[in-house]
Design a protein around this motif. Sequence first.
Motif, PDB file in Angstrom:
ATOM      1  N   PHE A  10      10.029   1.376  -1.103  1.00 13.64           N
ATOM      2  CA  PHE A  10      11.429   2.318  -1.028  1.00 13.64           C
ATOM      3  C   PHE A  10      11.620   2.533  -2.500  1.00 13.64           C
ATOM      4  CE2 PHE A  10      11.105  -0.019   2.827  1.00 13.64           C
ATOM      5  CZ  PHE A  10      11.204   1.019   3.889  1.00 13.64           C
ATOM      6  N   ASP A  11      12.548   3.659  -2.749  1.00 13.39           N
ATOM      7  CA  ASP A  11      13.129   3.831  -4.033  1.00 13.39           C
ATOM      8  C   ASP A  11      14.784   3.373  -4.148  1.00 13.39           C
ATOM      9  OD1 ASP A  11      14.695   5.569  -2.863  1.00 13.39           O
ATOM     10  OD2 ASP A  11      13.931   7.423  -3.729  1.00 13.39           O
ATOM     11  N   ALA A  12      15.207   3.351  -5.161  1.00 12.78           N
ATOM     12  CA  ALA A  12      16.765   2.859  -5.291  1.00 12.78           C
ATOM     13  C   ALA A  12      17.531   3.507  -4.086  1.00 12.78           C
ATOM     14  CB  ALA A  12      17.069   3.051  -6.544  1.00 12.78           C
ATOM     15  N   ASN A  13      17.125   4.484  -3.724  1.00 15.99           N
ATOM     16  CA  ASN A  13      18.205   5.072  -2.609  1.00 15.99           C
ATOM     17  C   ASN A  13      17.761   4.714  -1.123  1.00 15.99           C
ATOM     18  OD1 ASN A  13      19.895   6.596  -4.552  1.00 15.99           O
ATOM     19  ND2 ASN A  13      18.321   8.149  -5.093  1.00 15.99           N
ATOM     20  N   GLY A  14      16.620   3.905  -0.810  1.00 16.72           N
ATOM     21  CA  GLY A  14      16.254   3.339   0.300  1.00 16.72           C
ATOM     22  C   GLY A  14      15.269   4.362   0.850  1.00 16.72           C
ATOM     23  N   ARG A  64      21.480   0.845  -0.797  1.00 15.70           N
ATOM     24  CA  ARG A  64      20.366   0.455  -0.360  1.00 15.70           C
ATOM     25  C   ARG A  64      20.495  -0.823   0.431  1.00 15.70           C
ATOM     26  NH1 ARG A  64      19.551  -0.350  -5.868  1.00 15.70           N
ATOM     27  NH2 ARG A  64      19.476  -2.487  -6.642  1.00 15.70           N
ATOM     28  N   PRO A  65      20.129  -1.396   1.248  1.00 12.60           N
ATOM     29  CA  PRO A  65      20.259  -2.648   1.866  1.00 12.60           C
ATOM     30  C   PRO A  65      20.238  -3.774   1.375  1.00 12.60           C
ATOM     31  CG  PRO A  65      18.677  -1.111   3.428  1.00 12.60           C
ATOM     32  CD  PRO A  65      18.905  -0.602   2.060  1.00 12.60           C
ATOM     33  N   SER A  66      21.084  -4.864   1.707  1.00  7.84           N
ATOM     34  CA  SER A  66      20.955  -6.104   0.996  1.00  7.84           C
ATOM     35  C   SER A  66      19.569  -6.723   1.262  1.00  7.84           C
ATOM     36  CB  SER A  66      22.174  -7.019   1.379  1.00  7.84           C
ATOM     37  OG  SER A  66      22.005  -7.290   2.851  1.00  7.84           O
ATOM     38  N   SER A  67      18.640  -6.615   2.173  1.00  8.30           N
ATOM     39  CA  SER A  67      17.529  -7.085   2.356  1.00  8.30           C
ATOM     40  C   SER A  67      16.360  -6.493   1.326  1.00  8.30           C
ATOM     41  CB  SER A  67      16.915  -6.889   3.663  1.00  8.30           C
ATOM     42  OG  SER A  67      16.986  -5.536   4.142  1.00  8.30           O
ATOM     43  N   PHE A  68      16.824  -5.446   0.484  1.00  2.00           N
ATOM     44  CA  PHE A  68      15.914  -4.725  -0.253  1.00  2.00           C
ATOM     45  C   PHE A  68      15.527  -5.623  -1.601  1.00  2.00           C
ATOM     46  CE2 PHE A  68      15.208  -0.121   0.532  1.00  2.00           C
ATOM     47  CZ  PHE A  68      15.044  -0.325   1.942  1.00  2.00           C
ATOM     48  N   GLN A  69      14.445  -5.870  -1.916  1.00  3.70           N
ATOM     49  CA  GLN A  69      14.083  -6.871  -3.047  1.00  3.70           C
ATOM     50  C   GLN A  69      13.393  -5.943  -4.159  1.00  3.70           C
ATOM     51  OE1 GLN A  69      12.170 -10.161  -1.824  1.00  3.70           O
ATOM     52  NE2 GLN A  69      14.097 -11.395  -1.056  1.00  3.70           N
ATOM     53  N   ASN A  96       3.259 -11.431   0.101  1.00  2.00           N
ATOM     54  CA  ASN A  96       3.135 -10.534  -0.990  1.00  2.00           C
ATOM     55  C   ASN A  96       2.755  -8.996  -0.439  1.00  2.00           C
ATOM     56  OD1 ASN A  96       2.363  -9.323  -3.276  1.00  2.00           O
ATOM     57  ND2 ASN A  96       1.010 -10.564  -3.974  1.00  2.00           N
ATOM     58  N   PRO A  97       3.619  -8.107  -0.745  1.00  6.54           N
ATOM     59  CA  PRO A  97       3.391  -6.914  -0.360  1.00  6.54           C
ATOM     60  C   PRO A  97       2.271  -6.184  -0.757  1.00  6.54           C
ATOM     61  CG  PRO A  97       5.246  -6.945  -1.857  1.00  6.54           C
ATOM     62  CD  PRO A  97       4.808  -8.312  -1.778  1.00  6.54           C
ATOM     63  N   ILE A  98       1.792  -6.615  -1.956  1.00  8.45           N
ATOM     64  CA  ILE A  98       0.428  -5.861  -2.567  1.00  8.45           C
ATOM     65  C   ILE A  98      -0.601  -6.942  -2.346  1.00  8.45           C
ATOM     66  CG2 ILE A  98      -0.417  -4.889  -4.388  1.00  8.45           C
ATOM     67  CD1 ILE A  98       2.179  -3.493  -3.548  1.00  8.45           C
ATOM     68  N   GLU A  99      -1.710  -6.293  -1.717  1.00  4.25           N
ATOM     69  CA  GLU A  99      -2.828  -6.951  -1.296  1.00  4.25           C
ATOM     70  C   GLU A  99      -4.064  -6.888  -2.522  1.00  4.25           C
ATOM     71  OE1 GLU A  99      -5.880  -8.053   2.529  1.00  4.25           O
ATOM     72  OE2 GLU A  99      -4.678  -6.355   2.200  1.00  4.25           O
ATOM     73  N   SER A 100      -4.320  -7.578  -3.200  1.00  3.19           N
ATOM     74  CA  SER A 100      -5.351  -7.338  -4.098  1.00  3.19           C
ATOM     75  C   SER A 100      -6.821  -7.459  -3.359  1.00  3.19           C
ATOM     76  CB  SER A 100      -5.411  -8.554  -5.412  1.00  3.19           C
ATOM     77  OG  SER A 100      -4.175  -8.434  -5.924  1.00  3.19           O
ATOM     78  N   MET A 101      -7.865  -7.101  -4.332  1.00  2.00           N
ATOM     79  CA  MET A 101      -9.127  -7.362  -3.756  1.00  2.00           C
ATOM     80  C   MET A 101      -9.767  -8.520  -3.719  1.00  2.00           C
ATOM     81  SD  MET A 101     -10.560  -3.961  -6.036  1.00  2.00           S
ATOM     82  CE  MET A 101      -9.704  -4.804  -7.659  1.00  2.00           C
ATOM     83  N   GLN A 102      -9.295  -9.161  -2.724  1.00  2.00           N
ATOM     84  CA  GLN A 102      -9.672 -10.795  -2.426  1.00  2.00           C
ATOM     85  C   GLN A 102     -11.345 -10.881  -2.291  1.00  2.00           C
ATOM     86  OE1 GLN A 102      -7.073 -12.004   0.618  1.00  2.00           O
ATOM     87  NE2 GLN A 102      -5.364 -11.831  -0.582  1.00  2.00           N
ATOM     88  N   ASP A 152      11.672   2.425 -10.106  1.00  2.00           N
ATOM     89  CA  ASP A 152      12.086   1.171  -9.437  1.00  2.00           C
ATOM     90  C   ASP A 152      11.570   1.079  -8.068  1.00  2.00           C
ATOM     91  OD1 ASP A 152      12.846  -0.242 -11.763  1.00  2.00           O
ATOM     92  OD2 ASP A 152      14.958   0.562 -11.542  1.00  2.00           O
ATOM     93  N   LEU A 153      10.857   0.248  -7.537  1.00  2.00           N
ATOM     94  CA  LEU A 153      10.469   0.205  -6.332  1.00  2.00           C
ATOM     95  C   LEU A 153      10.787  -1.027  -5.596  1.00  2.00           C
ATOM     96  CD1 LEU A 153       6.607   1.299  -6.595  1.00  2.00           C
ATOM     97  CD2 LEU A 153       8.468   2.783  -5.863  1.00  2.00           C
ATOM     98  N   TYR A 154      11.267  -0.867  -4.344  1.00  2.00           N
ATOM     99  CA  TYR A 154      11.699  -2.066  -3.570  1.00  2.00           C
ATOM    100  C   TYR A 154      11.199  -2.446  -2.177  1.00  2.00           C
ATOM    101  CZ  TYR A 154      15.759  -1.355  -6.615  1.00  2.00           C
ATOM    102  OH  TYR A 154      16.497  -1.390  -7.747  1.00  2.00           O
TER     103      TYR A 154
END
Length: 306
Positions: free
Chosen positions: A26-30, A3-8, A65-71, A53-55
Amino acid sequence: MSRPSSFQLLNKSTLHIGATIRHPLFDANGLLVSPAGQVIQNAAMLDELRAKDLYVDSEISGDQNPIESMQKNGKDIKVETVDASKENITRQLEIGDNIQLKFLTTTGSQDAFFVKFLGGMAQRSIVCSLPVVNDRVMFIKEGSAFSVSLFSGRNVYAFTTTAEVVYSRPYPHMHLAYPRTVTMSKIRRSQRIQVNIITSFTNLSTLLKSKASGMLVDISMGGALVESHEGVGQVGHELECNFKLQINGSETFFTLPSHICSQRTIQSDSGKLVIQQGLEFDDIPYQQKILLQNFILQSISNIQLG
């Protein structure tokens, strides 16, 4: 595949029903698991995402934040996913309480069924009756998957499960697998949803039980606001309120006892005078209470419980 180094690695605790996935996951395999813009709509989808595991690609998401809650509605509804080992849901129920089941498979019935809670043991199983349709016990195949909703106090608990064992003797019942996670939703009784629903009323306080019609313009667990040209009764009158709601793609008919608690006259946008009357619901039947709760949850945050 590396997976790319930019994956967190994504913190899975940020995933919950009703959240919007703001950036691709993305998964561990990109490989792409979820595109941007997708909403986590139910417990089955949440379980599937949390099972791996998700990246997130930091080059795409940046510091957001990649996940937006119900603000918008966060102060009106609290939704959290809890470990079922810490939330003993069998203690939230009493023998005979209703549980709503809905088949998860596309080939099974898409209708919601109500069954009775008969008992259970934490971490083992939940025992309930079998659905009855047209006075006949429904055949349930072992291994059938369901989404489950149950109402306790002001909380709605939702989870997915399977029928582990089905018995016909000494009475029809089944054991549902104890869930790994439970989604618990809590809303305020006064939270109102704007609607535009034609409604019929039977005035139980008049000698002839007169009929009237009006338009529901908002609704909550506690009551509703109705508009009409002549009024549907007087303050203090007891009514039977009849209307239909779209819940999870199905039309559901409601008959709710209520009484008129307030009244005022306003001028509509067209310049005509309209009578607004506030209704308070009285002792909503359990099955209709959980369906109305589901409608409010769905309307506030696009959550479909089951």
